[in-house]
Every structure is written in structure tokens, then in C-alpha cells.
Design an enzyme around this catalytic site. Structure first.
Site, PDB file in Angstrom:
ATOM      1  N   LYS A  11       7.153  -1.249   1.591  1.00 23.95           N
ATOM      2  CA  LYS A  11       7.149  -0.440   2.812  1.00 23.95           C
ATOM      3  C   LYS A  11       8.409  -0.691   3.663  1.00 23.95           C
ATOM      4  O   LYS A  11       9.136  -1.687   3.448  1.00 23.95           O
ATOM      5  CB  LYS A  11       5.864  -0.744   3.605  1.00 23.95           C
ATOM      6  CG  LYS A  11       4.563  -0.347   2.864  1.00 23.95           C
ATOM      7  CD  LYS A  11       3.339  -0.627   3.735  1.00 23.95           C
ATOM      8  CE  LYS A  11       2.040  -0.215   3.052  1.00 23.95           C
ATOM      9  NZ  LYS A  11       0.854  -0.441   3.914  1.00 23.95           N
ATOM     10  N   TYR A  51      -1.434   9.451   2.431  1.00 21.95           N
ATOM     11  CA  TYR A  51      -2.480   8.734   3.156  1.00 21.95           C
ATOM     12  C   TYR A  51      -3.572   9.667   3.690  1.00 21.95           C
ATOM     13  O   TYR A  51      -4.295   9.292   4.624  1.00 21.95           O
ATOM     14  CB  TYR A  51      -1.868   7.918   4.295  1.00 21.95           C
ATOM     15  CG  TYR A  51      -1.293   6.575   3.844  1.00 21.95           C
ATOM     16  CD1 TYR A  51      -2.114   5.606   3.250  1.00 21.95           C
ATOM     17  CD2 TYR A  51       0.044   6.254   4.020  1.00 21.95           C
ATOM     18  CE1 TYR A  51      -1.615   4.381   2.836  1.00 21.95           C
ATOM     19  CE2 TYR A  51       0.554   5.018   3.613  1.00 21.95           C
ATOM     20  CZ  TYR A  51      -0.281   4.093   3.027  1.00 21.95           C
ATOM     21  OH  TYR A  51       0.208   2.866   2.626  1.00 21.95           O
ATOM     22  N   ASN A 114       2.578  -4.115   6.928  1.00 16.43           N
ATOM     23  CA  ASN A 114       2.139  -5.178   6.016  1.00 16.43           C
ATOM     24  C   ASN A 114       2.843  -5.173   4.656  1.00 16.43           C
ATOM     25  O   ASN A 114       2.269  -5.572   3.641  1.00 16.43           O
ATOM     26  CB  ASN A 114       0.611  -5.155   5.874  1.00 16.43           C
ATOM     27  CG  ASN A 114       0.097  -3.839   5.339  1.00 16.43           C
ATOM     28  OD1 ASN A 114       0.880  -2.969   4.973  1.00 16.43           O
ATOM     29  ND2 ASN A 114      -1.211  -3.697   5.264  1.00 16.43           N
ATOM     30  N   HIS A 117       2.153  -1.596  -0.433  1.00 12.99           N
ATOM     31  CA  HIS A 117       0.963  -0.820  -0.776  1.00 12.99           C
ATOM     32  C   HIS A 117       0.655  -1.062  -2.235  1.00 12.99           C
ATOM     33  O   HIS A 117       1.562  -1.188  -3.058  1.00 12.99           O
ATOM     34  CB  HIS A 117       1.193   0.688  -0.572  1.00 12.99           C
ATOM     35  CG  HIS A 117       0.156   1.523  -1.267  1.00 12.99           C
ATOM     36  ND1 HIS A 117      -1.067   1.773  -0.706  1.00 12.99           N
ATOM     37  CD2 HIS A 117       0.127   2.073  -2.508  1.00 12.99           C
ATOM     38  CE1 HIS A 117      -1.791   2.477  -1.576  1.00 12.99           C
ATOM     39  NE2 HIS A 117      -1.088   2.671  -2.670  1.00 12.99           N
ATOM     40  N   GLU A 128      -2.302   8.458  -7.296  1.00 13.56           N
ATOM     41  CA  GLU A 128      -1.121   8.027  -6.532  1.00 13.56           C
ATOM     42  C   GLU A 128       0.143   8.052  -7.384  1.00 13.56           C
ATOM     43  O   GLU A 128       1.212   8.422  -6.906  1.00 13.56           O
ATOM     44  CB  GLU A 128      -1.361   6.628  -5.966  1.00 13.56           C
ATOM     45  CG  GLU A 128      -2.418   6.620  -4.871  1.00 13.56           C
ATOM     46  CD  GLU A 128      -2.694   5.233  -4.300  1.00 13.56           C
ATOM     47  OE1 GLU A 128      -3.506   5.151  -3.367  1.00 13.56           O
ATOM     48  OE2 GLU A 128      -2.098   4.237  -4.772  1.00 13.56           O
TER      49      GLU A 128
HETATM   50  P1  ATP Z   1      -2.541  -0.091   1.197  1.00 13.28           P
HETATM   51  O1  ATP Z   1      -3.380   1.154   0.992  1.00 13.28           O
HETATM   52  O2  ATP Z   1      -1.322   0.134   2.060  1.00 13.28           O
HETATM   53  O3  ATP Z   1      -2.257  -0.808  -0.084  1.00 13.28           O
HETATM   54  P2  ATP Z   1      -4.914  -1.525   1.847  1.00 13.28           P
HETATM   55  O4  ATP Z   1      -5.518  -0.813   0.669  1.00 13.28           O
HETATM   56  O5  ATP Z   1      -4.959  -3.015   1.871  1.00 13.28           O
HETATM   57  O6  ATP Z   1      -3.403  -1.127   2.032  1.00 13.28           O
HETATM   58  P3  ATP Z   1      -6.172   0.464   3.508  1.00 13.28           P
HETATM   59  O7  ATP Z   1      -7.513   0.247   4.086  1.00 13.28           O
HETATM   60  O8  ATP Z   1      -6.009   1.391   2.349  1.00 13.28           O
HETATM   61  O9  ATP Z   1      -5.535  -0.964   3.194  1.00 13.28           O
HETATM   62  O10 ATP Z   1      -5.230   0.955   4.686  1.00 13.28           O
HETATM   63  C1  ATP Z   1      -3.975   1.578   4.416  1.00 13.28           C
HETATM   64  C2  ATP Z   1      -2.946   1.054   5.370  1.00 13.28           C
HETATM   65  O11 ATP Z   1      -3.281   1.472   6.679  1.00 13.28           O
HETATM   66  C3  ATP Z   1      -2.862  -0.472   5.453  1.00 13.28           C
HETATM   67  O12 ATP Z   1      -2.013  -1.021   4.491  1.00 13.28           O
HETATM   68  C4  ATP Z   1      -2.311  -0.678   6.835  1.00 13.28           C
HETATM   69  O13 ATP Z   1      -0.898  -0.502   6.825  1.00 13.28           O
HETATM   70  C5  ATP Z   1      -2.944   0.456   7.600  1.00 13.28           C
HETATM   71  N1  ATP Z   1      -4.157  -0.016   8.266  1.00 13.28           N
HETATM   72  C6  ATP Z   1      -5.363  -0.260   7.711  1.00 13.28           C
HETATM   73  N2  ATP Z   1      -6.247  -0.685   8.624  1.00 13.28           N
HETATM   74  C7  ATP Z   1      -5.581  -0.702   9.805  1.00 13.28           C
HETATM   75  C8  ATP Z   1      -5.917  -1.049  11.144  1.00 13.28           C
HETATM   76  N3  ATP Z   1      -7.149  -1.459  11.455  1.00 13.28           N
HETATM   77  N4  ATP Z   1      -4.952  -0.951  12.082  1.00 13.28           N
HETATM   78  C9  ATP Z   1      -3.715  -0.526  11.783  1.00 13.28           C
HETATM   79  N5  ATP Z   1      -3.323  -0.181  10.532  1.00 13.28           N
HETATM   80  C10 ATP Z   1      -4.244  -0.277   9.572  1.00 13.28           C
HETATM   81 MG    MG Z   2      -5.394   1.277   0.414  1.00  8.26          MG
END
Ligand code: ATP
Ligand code: MG
Length: 143
Positions: A11, A51, A114, A117, A128
């Protein structure tokens, strides 16, 4: 164990901090192979589409803005149990909860920025990967 493919994105936060090499080294050390890669500046519609599953979440708008705030490196990783292996290497979504030695524990500070992804299941991985790569853009690692 079955050979799987998963989508990985480094990211904008990690790219801007020059952590591309550190992150890829972790994938390769655990036996994941890069079979496709491209560095791109996502457009708003790309990030919104990717997303879309999170469209109703309160963080959706900020997530889209963040994902287009700078270039990202998008990769297809291949290997045994690649989907879960990648998620293990990444660590928990919230870096504060991520296990020591994971990418998010070591390189990320907040849940909204973070670093990486990774696809979360076999079906999402397929969707994806197809979102970003044509079949002919994915290579065969035969040696
Ligand atoms: P990713 O899909 O990016 O691999 P993930 O599967 O661990 O991450 P998801 O629940 O799919 O997490 O959320 C997608 C992304 O949205 C997260 O990586 C984070 O950047 C953001 N995100 C998720 N939860 C929150 C939150 N509570 N506040 C802010 N951003 C969030
Ligand atoms: Mg995810």
C-alpha cells in the site's frame, strides 16, 4: 497442501517509506513466489471497485483516499497455502494487535495505513487477481 495464488498489494504508506524490498523479502523467505507484479497509481474508480465489499463501512471513503494517495505495488503470489501464509506474514489488520515479526507489526502504525493487502479466501483471491491482471500477465515459475 495445495498450490494457491493470492493477491498482494503493498500500500502507499509502505511504498512511501521504501519498504517494498523488506516486504517482498519476507514473502520470498517463506517460499511464496511472485508470478505477476505491477507498480501503479490507482485511480479513484479502481480503489472504489476493489474495495466495493466495504462500501457501507464508515472507513470506506478514507480507505479509498488512502489507496490513491500514492503508487502501490500489486502482485500475485503463488505457493503452498499461499492465501493463509500471506495473511500470517502480514499480521492482524490492526498493527497494534499484529504478532511480533509480522509486516504490520514491524512497518505499520495504524489500522487505516497498514502497509499490505492480502486476499482472505480462495474465491476472493480469484476475483481480486482477475480485477488487476489478465491471465496472460501471470507468469509460470518453471525454474
Ligand atoms: P486487507 O483487505 O487490506 O488485506 P484485512 O483483510 O486485514 O485487510 P479488511 O477488514 O478487509 O481487513 O479491511 C480492509 C482495509 O480497510 C484494512 O486493511 C484497513 O486498511 C481498512 N480498515 C479495516 N477496518 C478499519 C477500521 N476499523 N478503521 C479504519 N480502517 C479500517
Ligand atoms: Mg480484507
Amino acid at each position: 497442501m495445495t498450490t494457491e495464488r493470492t493477491l498482494s498489494i503493498i500500500k502507499p504508506d509502505a511504498v512511501s517509506k521504501n519498504h517494498i524490498g523488506d516486504i517482498i523479502a519476507r514473502f520470498e523467505k517463506k517460499g511464496l513466489k511472485i508470478v505477476a507484479a505491477k507498480m501503479v497509481q490507482l485511480k479513484q474508480k479502481d480503489a472504489e471497485g476493489f474495495y466495493a465489499v466495504h462500501k457501507e463501512r464508515p472507513f470506506y471513503k478514507d480507505l479509498v483516499s488512502f489507496m490513491i494517495s500514492g503508487p502501490v505495488l500489486i502482485m500475485v503470489l503463488e505457493g503452498d497455502d499461499a492465501i493463509n501464509k500471506n495473511r500470517d506474514i502480514m499480521g492482524a489488520t490492526d498493527p497494534k494487535k499484529a504478532a511480533p515479526g509480522t509486516i504490520r507489526a514491524d512497518f505499520a502504525k495504524t489500522i487505516d495505513e497498514n502497509c499490505v493487502h492480502g486476499s482472505d479466501g480462495v474465491e476472493t483471491a480469484k476475483t481480486e487477481i482477475a480485477f488487476f491482471f489478465k491471465p496472460e500477465e501471470i507468469t509460470q515459475r518453471i525454474r
